[in-house]
Scaffold this motif. Sequence first.
Motif, PDB file in Angstrom:
ATOM      1  N   SER A 129       0.847  -1.190   0.000  1.00  6.51           N
ATOM      2  CA  SER A 129       0.000   0.000   0.000  1.00  6.51           C
ATOM      3  C   SER A 129       0.880   1.236   0.000  1.00  6.51           C
ATOM      4  N   ALA A 130       0.311   2.327  -0.465  1.00  5.95           N
ATOM      5  CA  ALA A 130       1.028   3.603  -0.414  1.00  5.95           C
ATOM      6  C   ALA A 130       0.916   4.260   0.954  1.00  5.95           C
ATOM      7  N   ASP A 131       0.036   3.727   1.802  1.00  3.40           N
ATOM      8  CA  ASP A 131      -0.248   4.353   3.089  1.00  3.40           C
ATOM      9  C   ASP A 131       0.234   3.483   4.241  1.00  3.40           C
ATOM     10  N   THR A 132       0.515   4.129   5.367  1.00  2.18           N
ATOM     11  CA  THR A 132       0.880   3.431   6.603  1.00  2.18           C
ATOM     12  C   THR A 132      -0.070   3.865   7.700  1.00  2.18           C
ATOM     13  N   GLN A 133      -0.638   2.891   8.409  1.00  2.00           N
ATOM     14  CA  GLN A 133      -1.559   3.214   9.501  1.00  2.00           C
ATOM     15  C   GLN A 133      -1.039   2.651  10.809  1.00  2.00           C
ATOM     16  N   LEU A 134      -1.009   3.509  11.821  1.00  4.16           N
ATOM     17  CA  LEU A 134      -0.691   3.113  13.191  1.00  4.16           C
ATOM     18  C   LEU A 134      -1.956   3.162  14.025  1.00  4.16           C
ATOM     19  N   SER A 135      -2.113   2.208  14.919  1.00  3.95           N
ATOM     20  CA  SER A 135      -3.249   2.231  15.839  1.00  3.95           C
ATOM     21  C   SER A 135      -2.774   1.787  17.213  1.00  3.95           C
ATOM     22  N   TRP A 136      -3.522   2.159  18.243  1.00  2.00           N
ATOM     23  CA  TRP A 136      -3.148   1.843  19.620  1.00  2.00           C
ATOM     24  C   TRP A 136      -4.369   1.952  20.511  1.00  2.00           C
ATOM     25  N   GLN A 137      -4.234   1.486  21.727  1.00  2.10           N
ATOM     26  CA  GLN A 137      -5.325   1.588  22.697  1.00  2.10           C
ATOM     27  C   GLN A 137      -5.274   2.972  23.318  1.00  2.10           C
ATOM     28  N   ALA A 138      -6.272   3.794  23.047  1.00  4.09           N
ATOM     29  CA  ALA A 138      -6.288   5.149  23.583  1.00  4.09           C
ATOM     30  C   ALA A 138      -6.535   5.113  25.085  1.00  4.09           C
ATOM     31  N   ASP A 139      -5.861   5.983  25.804  1.00  3.42           N
ATOM     32  CA  ASP A 139      -6.001   6.099  27.255  1.00  3.42           C
ATOM     33  C   ASP A 139      -6.965   7.234  27.548  1.00  3.42           C
ATOM     34  N   ALA A 140      -8.025   6.932  28.259  1.00  2.53           N
ATOM     35  CA  ALA A 140      -9.060   7.933  28.510  1.00  2.53           C
ATOM     36  C   ALA A 140      -8.754   8.824  29.708  1.00  2.53           C
ATOM     37  N   THR A 141      -7.649   8.587  30.406  1.00  4.99           N
ATOM     38  CA  THR A 141      -7.353   9.359  31.598  1.00  4.99           C
ATOM     39  C   THR A 141      -7.103  10.824  31.258  1.00  4.99           C
ATOM     40  N   ALA A 142      -7.373  11.678  32.228  1.00  9.21           N
ATOM     41  CA  ALA A 142      -7.361  13.122  31.987  1.00  9.21           C
ATOM     42  C   ALA A 142      -5.970  13.658  31.696  1.00  9.21           C
ATOM     43  N   GLU A 143      -4.911  12.978  32.209  1.00 13.40           N
ATOM     44  CA  GLU A 143      -3.576  13.529  32.010  1.00 13.40           C
ATOM     45  C   GLU A 143      -3.048  13.333  30.597  1.00 13.40           C
ATOM     46  N   VAL A 144      -3.736  12.553  29.767  1.00 11.93           N
ATOM     47  CA  VAL A 144      -3.307  12.326  28.391  1.00 11.93           C
ATOM     48  C   VAL A 144      -3.855  13.436  27.498  1.00 11.93           C
ATOM     49  N   ALA A 145      -2.970  14.248  26.955  1.00 12.02           N
ATOM     50  CA  ALA A 145      -3.406  15.295  26.029  1.00 12.02           C
ATOM     51  C   ALA A 145      -3.635  14.728  24.643  1.00 12.02           C
ATOM     52  N   GLY A 146      -2.821  13.750  24.258  1.00 10.87           N
ATOM     53  CA  GLY A 146      -2.929  13.150  22.936  1.00 10.87           C
ATOM     54  C   GLY A 146      -1.726  12.268  22.674  1.00 10.87           C
ATOM     55  N   PHE A 203      -3.904   6.560  13.284  1.00  7.09           N
ATOM     56  CA  PHE A 203      -3.500   7.649  12.400  1.00  7.09           C
ATOM     57  C   PHE A 203      -2.921   7.060  11.124  1.00  7.09           C
ATOM     58  N   THR A 204      -3.318   7.632   9.993  1.00  5.94           N
ATOM     59  CA  THR A 204      -2.857   7.157   8.693  1.00  5.94           C
ATOM     60  C   THR A 204      -1.929   8.179   8.055  1.00  5.94           C
ATOM     61  N   LEU A 205      -0.771   7.711   7.653  1.00  2.00           N
ATOM     62  CA  LEU A 205       0.198   8.518   6.925  1.00  2.00           C
ATOM     63  C   LEU A 205       0.119   8.112   5.460  1.00  2.00           C
ATOM     64  N   SER A 206      -0.557   8.914   4.669  1.00  2.00           N
ATOM     65  CA  SER A 206      -0.719   8.588   3.264  1.00  2.00           C
ATOM     66  C   SER A 206       0.540   8.941   2.482  1.00  2.00           C
ATOM     67  N   ASN A 207       0.819   8.124   1.471  1.00  2.00           N
ATOM     68  CA  ASN A 207       1.999   8.290   0.639  1.00  2.00           C
ATOM     69  C   ASN A 207       3.302   8.206   1.432  1.00  2.00           C
ATOM     70  N   MET A 208       3.256   7.455   2.517  1.00  3.22           N
ATOM     71  CA  MET A 208       4.462   7.074   3.249  1.00  3.22           C
ATOM     72  C   MET A 208       4.482   5.546   3.282  1.00  3.22           C
ATOM     73  N   VAL A 209       5.318   4.948   2.452  1.00  2.00           N
ATOM     74  CA  VAL A 209       5.348   3.494   2.300  1.00  2.00           C
ATOM     75  C   VAL A 209       5.936   2.863   3.558  1.00  2.00           C
ATOM     76  N   ILE A 210       5.269   1.883   4.081  1.00  2.00           N
ATOM     77  CA  ILE A 210       5.643   1.264   5.343  1.00  2.00           C
ATOM     78  C   ILE A 210       7.043   0.662   5.299  1.00  2.00           C
ATOM     79  N   ASP A 211       7.476   0.195   4.127  1.00  2.00           N
ATOM     80  CA  ASP A 211       8.759  -0.491   4.011  1.00  2.00           C
ATOM     81  C   ASP A 211       9.952   0.429   4.239  1.00  2.00           C
ATOM     82  N   ASN A 212       9.789   1.712   4.023  1.00  7.11           N
ATOM     83  CA  ASN A 212      10.931   2.627   3.947  1.00  7.11           C
ATOM     84  C   ASN A 212      11.268   3.322   5.254  1.00  7.11           C
TER      85      ASN A 212
END
Length: 509
Positions: free
Chosen positions: A417-434, A459-468
């Motif tokens: 794919s031309a795109d790379t997507q990262l995912s993770w378990q979001a933390d709902a605690t108040a001290e996490v800004a992002g 988050f998806t990084l389009s036109n960033m090939v995962i291999d590189n």
Amino acid sequence: MTIKASIGKTLVFTAVCAGTAQAAPPATPLHHAGSSHTLLRQSAVNQSARNQNALNQSALGQSPYTAPSQEDLRLYEIAGAPQPARIQQDIQTLVNFGTRHTLSSQTDKERGIGAARNWIKAEFERISAACDHCLEVIEVGDTVSGKRIPEPTRVVNIIAIQRGTLDPNRVVMMSGDIDSRVSDVMDATSFSPGANDNASGVAGALEAARVLSQYQFGGTIVYAALSGEEQGLYGGAGLADFAKKQGWQVEAVLNNDMIGNIEGINGVVSNHTVRVFSEGVRIAETQAEAKERYFSGGENDSASRNLARHIKELADQYMTNLDVQLIYRLDRFGRGGHHLPFNKAGFPAVRVMETNENYNRQHQDIRTENGIAYGDVIEGVDEAFAAKLTALNAISLASMAWAPAPPTQVSISGQVSADTQLSWQADATAEVAGYRIYWRKTTEAEWSHSRYVGKVNSFTLSNMVIDNYLYGVAAVGFNGNTSPVVFPGAAGAFFRPASDAESNAAKSN
């Protein structure tokens, strides 16, 4: 909610929001910004999403168009707080016990490891009394025997626990070793001062406790004086087992073993460099995890290695006249230290130590031969340098204990794919800004680029090939502190899933 940002005609970023939506600002390179990689520029954001972001950010007192600060001014204060004179005094006190060999007396009140242990415990208790008993000081030990411990012997660690106020089960730790030795590893009676190896590490842990006990933290900090290192890393193994039984989420172990020598056997004299050793491939990985790593990468991105990178980044920001050398191996060639038992237990752990070793001052009988003085005496310790490395530990512990926990369940996709997507378990605690996404070329040793993406869980990084490139993600706090970067998959995870036996053991404690 989905936010899409169009970048020129070729780059598109998609973020899936979790909790408060936040617009993602442009990518920002790290300290060495001169990479040829094209910097990312945000040009157009859906107006309705922008308005909603503004409302959410306004409620938090933060601009929707800026990322949270990456600077905590308290860490500058902490960096300057350790006192060389106190560290020197503690080293001298430990030297005065004559020997601290694991097999030395445990009952003599003035000489041997028992007397040294009692003094360390009393000193932690004095520090705790000065902070309204903010430290829980305990002994963690067991009776062991082995190749260098022929008879069953009590090996006891002294630890001081500064409980976190928000996430007390998440632990960062600084350790030093109580025991000392001379040329014969079984000689438990000869004068064995062990000034640098490793009274300096224990003195550093005591001084870090004095400094950091004046603050409160979200996560827990443990200050540890370990026993049995020279006889086979028994104290570290015991504390790692204790941590598992307590159900601690150990985020970091900073093993300090020799932090006071500045005069190397190679003739170099330098007080401005420090080495941080870290494992590349996790020694605790399973066969299935090894197979996954073989095809997806991660040989240079264990949690321990990204912990080391994080320590260096903090030093670059908050320390002066200190260059952190990242040594990409577990330890010195053919040698070991007390971070290894924690690595074996699956915990992120590194070794912090001087750059220029002097082997005439390590594991030596006190003597002079051919005009060369041998032995680990206090004259070989530079207290100002030991204070500097103590400060490095202190800012690292403080920043991680103030920062949100490293993200969990980090995964990556994008093959063919031309795109790379990262995912993770979001933390709902108040001290996490992002969260902040990091990437670097596969040939680069450190993270070179990053961008803040808001409080999202992918988050998806389009036109960033995962291999590189190699990718990671870190949690960002509102207070200027960021967690270490987490590489996707088991290869880079900071917190491994506990087995059923470990979970049951933790519940019973």
